[in-house]
Design an enzyme around this catalytic site. Structure first.
Site, PDB file in Angstrom:
ATOM      1  N   THR A 217       0.889  -1.141   0.000  1.00 61.67           N
ATOM      2  CA  THR A 217       0.000   0.000   0.000  1.00 61.67           C
ATOM      3  C   THR A 217       0.932   1.196   0.000  1.00 61.67           C
ATOM      4  O   THR A 217       2.070   1.062   0.417  1.00 61.67           O
ATOM      5  CB  THR A 217      -0.817   0.011   1.308  1.00 61.67           C
ATOM      6  OG1 THR A 217      -1.546  -1.202   1.393  1.00 61.67           O
ATOM      7  CG2 THR A 217      -1.774   1.179   1.363  1.00 61.67           C
ATOM      8  N   VAL A 246     -13.016  -5.449  -0.314  1.00 61.95           N
ATOM      9  CA  VAL A 246     -12.609  -4.092   0.023  1.00 61.95           C
ATOM     10  C   VAL A 246     -11.736  -4.171   1.281  1.00 61.95           C
ATOM     11  O   VAL A 246     -12.126  -4.773   2.278  1.00 61.95           O
ATOM     12  CB  VAL A 246     -13.836  -3.193   0.311  1.00 61.95           C
ATOM     13  CG1 VAL A 246     -13.384  -1.778   0.658  1.00 61.95           C
ATOM     14  CG2 VAL A 246     -14.776  -3.177  -0.900  1.00 61.95           C
ATOM     15  N   THR A 268      -0.890   0.520   6.531  1.00 56.44           N
ATOM     16  CA  THR A 268      -0.573  -0.512   5.546  1.00 56.44           C
ATOM     17  C   THR A 268      -0.459  -1.834   6.287  1.00 56.44           C
ATOM     18  O   THR A 268       0.244  -1.935   7.291  1.00 56.44           O
ATOM     19  CB  THR A 268       0.758  -0.232   4.809  1.00 56.44           C
ATOM     20  OG1 THR A 268       1.062  -1.384   4.003  1.00 56.44           O
ATOM     21  CG2 THR A 268       1.904   0.051   5.762  1.00 56.44           C
ATOM     22  N   GLY A 271      -5.522  -5.726   5.771  1.00 56.73           N
ATOM     23  CA  GLY A 271      -6.682  -4.843   5.865  1.00 56.73           C
ATOM     24  C   GLY A 271      -7.832  -5.305   6.738  1.00 56.73           C
ATOM     25  O   GLY A 271      -8.438  -4.507   7.449  1.00 56.73           O
TER      26      GLY A 271
END
Lengths: 351, 351
Positions: A217, A246, A268, A271
């Site tokens: 990320t 997502v 980062t 997630g």
């Protein structure tokens, strides 16, 4: 007599501390990250390491030029993130990983600490710089978050630059995709909910540029000369992620948060854990509500709570006084920082 | 003498207070909402009001039956939300509003306060009960949030019940869509970022069932006999919302949050503001980090912060001791609550 002496002594010490504090406060601060993961010296060639350090320095330079001229934190982080999105070495924009369907689905978000205005996009394809689309959603749409084709249609009305699939195709990421594909009956698609067991086994877990198969990320946080904070994040998500997944990067409060009352954070990592721990908001809430310092708040969330949950990754954060923190619970994190008092410095490993 | 008397008096008062506290702690608590907005007596016929009160009571009964039998808060909120999703009177599931493209795009999320496990879906079509899909994402996928067609494909692998467009078509909502469509060059699509000016003017703003053109959501929060909390939210979003718009309902930390350390929250309101204010997480953070009571924390976010930002709506919340709060800064909010100590009670207006 003793009392008076000690009172006077205390007074001087306090004054001294205040003055020290004053002189140490930077006019501006910029911190960036390019992903966290199992990044160790033995896994990066000297050439690749030099290339990445050069790109991190270029991102810092792009953002600092704006801050030095009195520009906004929002413009500075946008510029820094664009530099990293344009590099094939980071999992964002051009270097995005591939989903289980062999596509690039990009997520990004941005937040302005002055107004708490925010913009986010998730699952968008062929957008050259997702951070610019997230910013357009914030500034030009009545909404905060837009997804998929709806977000792409909005991008077209805003003249956001697109790029064809070839632009996003790097043999390197495709190799990671093929590697995961051969293991498609593996744990990643078991839906057993045990995130730690999802890794496509093999080379990808030792992959420094992917920063672990599930990471990678880019992000930036900044304090400008007007005392305002901003944060932004952009990613291609997880290699071989299920279509439609997502992550935390486009979630305001998870991957990105900025509030002039407390701090600005870009995360980062894995997630799913960062969403459940509302990482970015939580760090700022600890500062705002329990008086913790930025470093204390950042360490508590990243080095304690996330570690207990099993969530690998890190964050970059800056507070309203220009203090910064860059904790990560992985072997390494591509990162860099610069302030009006400190020259630009980039880092990759723990030491 | 005076001192001793007052000390003894204080001791008794304290003991009394403690015992009172003790006896007042419910074994379980369930709170639900069916949307907030400009809901006033003159806008609901006695028949429609009775119908809605009946459905709110049915949702409470479905959830309480589970809690009374020692079931989990997670099962109780799932059952309560399904009842409201199956009603055409609430903007969720069957009664969902239409997007600018005349479709129903559903958002939902759920969170388990025991483990911080969470699941969310956004922009899914033809899913009869989005809360069941959000729960499947939490329990059966390696991810926390899934969107659009990817989430629909996952639903198919999990045997989640679908329904055709006709099921979601209510003349009532279609009328609101047509009303907005005739104003399609109006502020809603101006992308001027001024959320308060987006309302398609006219009847919809006085529409009690839509709870304002931009509201309408259902949600539930509960504490079970094991002392665990859970929260869930489901919505059709904003009438005439841009295709791809994601509101606060599927965002963990904004529309939904549950943590056994503090509280469980489900929100309903103008989603853009609720995302920027990280409403659900913020209420629990105020309890967890600054020792505020549930009511104090809920009032500060809903009646102060959101009002200052211009964010209309409300929340339902329950804490680990079974206390509940239902603040809303709009004229009304469809709501209901029941505990092991209080009979079920539903409300619509401020009084």
């Amino acid at each position: 007599m003793w009392l008076r002496t000690s009172l006077i002594l205390t007074l001087f010490l306090t004054l001294g501390a205040c003055m020290k504090e004053e002189t140490q406060k930077p006019e501006y601060t910029l911190v960036i990250h390019g992903g966290a993961g199992t990044i160790t010296r033995d896994k990066l060639t000297p050439e690749k390491e030099a290339e990445i350090r050069g790109e991190l320095n270029a991102a810092l330079a792009a953002g600092e030029a704006i801050l030095k001229d009195g520009g906004t934190a929002l413009d500075a982080i946008t510029a820094a993130i664009q530099v990293m999105e344009n590099s094939p070495n980071f999992n964002a924009g051009r270097g995005a990983v591939f989903t289980a369907e062999g596509k690039n689905e990009l997520d990004s978000s941005i937040m302005d600490g002055r107004t708490l205005d925010a913009g986010a996009v998730s699952g968008v394809k062929n957008i050259k710089n997702p951070i610019l689309l997230a910013r357009a959603v914030m500034e030009k749409s009545p909404h905060v978050m837009m997804m998929g084709t709806g977000a792409e249609k909005f991008a077209a009305t805003q003249g956001i630059e697109t790029a064809d699939d070839a632009y996003f195709h790097t043999d390197y990421r495709w190799g990671q995709y093929e590697d995961a594909k051969t293991k498609k009956n593996g744990p990643l698609l078991d839906h057993d909910g045990k995130a730690e067991e999802e890794a496509p086994k093999g080379a990808m877990n030792d992959d420094p540029l992917n920063g672990d198969y599930k990471f990678g990320t880019v992000g930036a946080v900044a304090l400008d000369k007007q005392g305002s904070l901003a944060a932004g994040t952009s990613t291609g998500g997880m290699t071989y992620k299920m279509h439609g997944r997502v992550g935390d990067s486009p979630i305001i409060g998870a991957g990105t948060y900025a509030n002039n009352k407390s701090c600005a954070v870009s995360a980062t990592g894995h997630g799913e854990f960062f969403i459940r721990a509302t990482v970015a908001r939580n760090v700022c809430a600890l500062m705002e509500y329990s008086g913790k310092s930025l470093q204390q708040a950042a360490d508590r969330i990243v080095m304690q709570e996330l570690v207990e949950m099993g969530g690998d990754g890190g964050i970059i954060a800056v507070d309203k006084d220009g203090n910064y923190a860059m904790p990560f619970n992985t072997a390494g994190m591509f990162r860099g920082h610069v302030t009006s008092l400190e020259a630009a410095k980039v880092g990759i490993y723990k030491d």
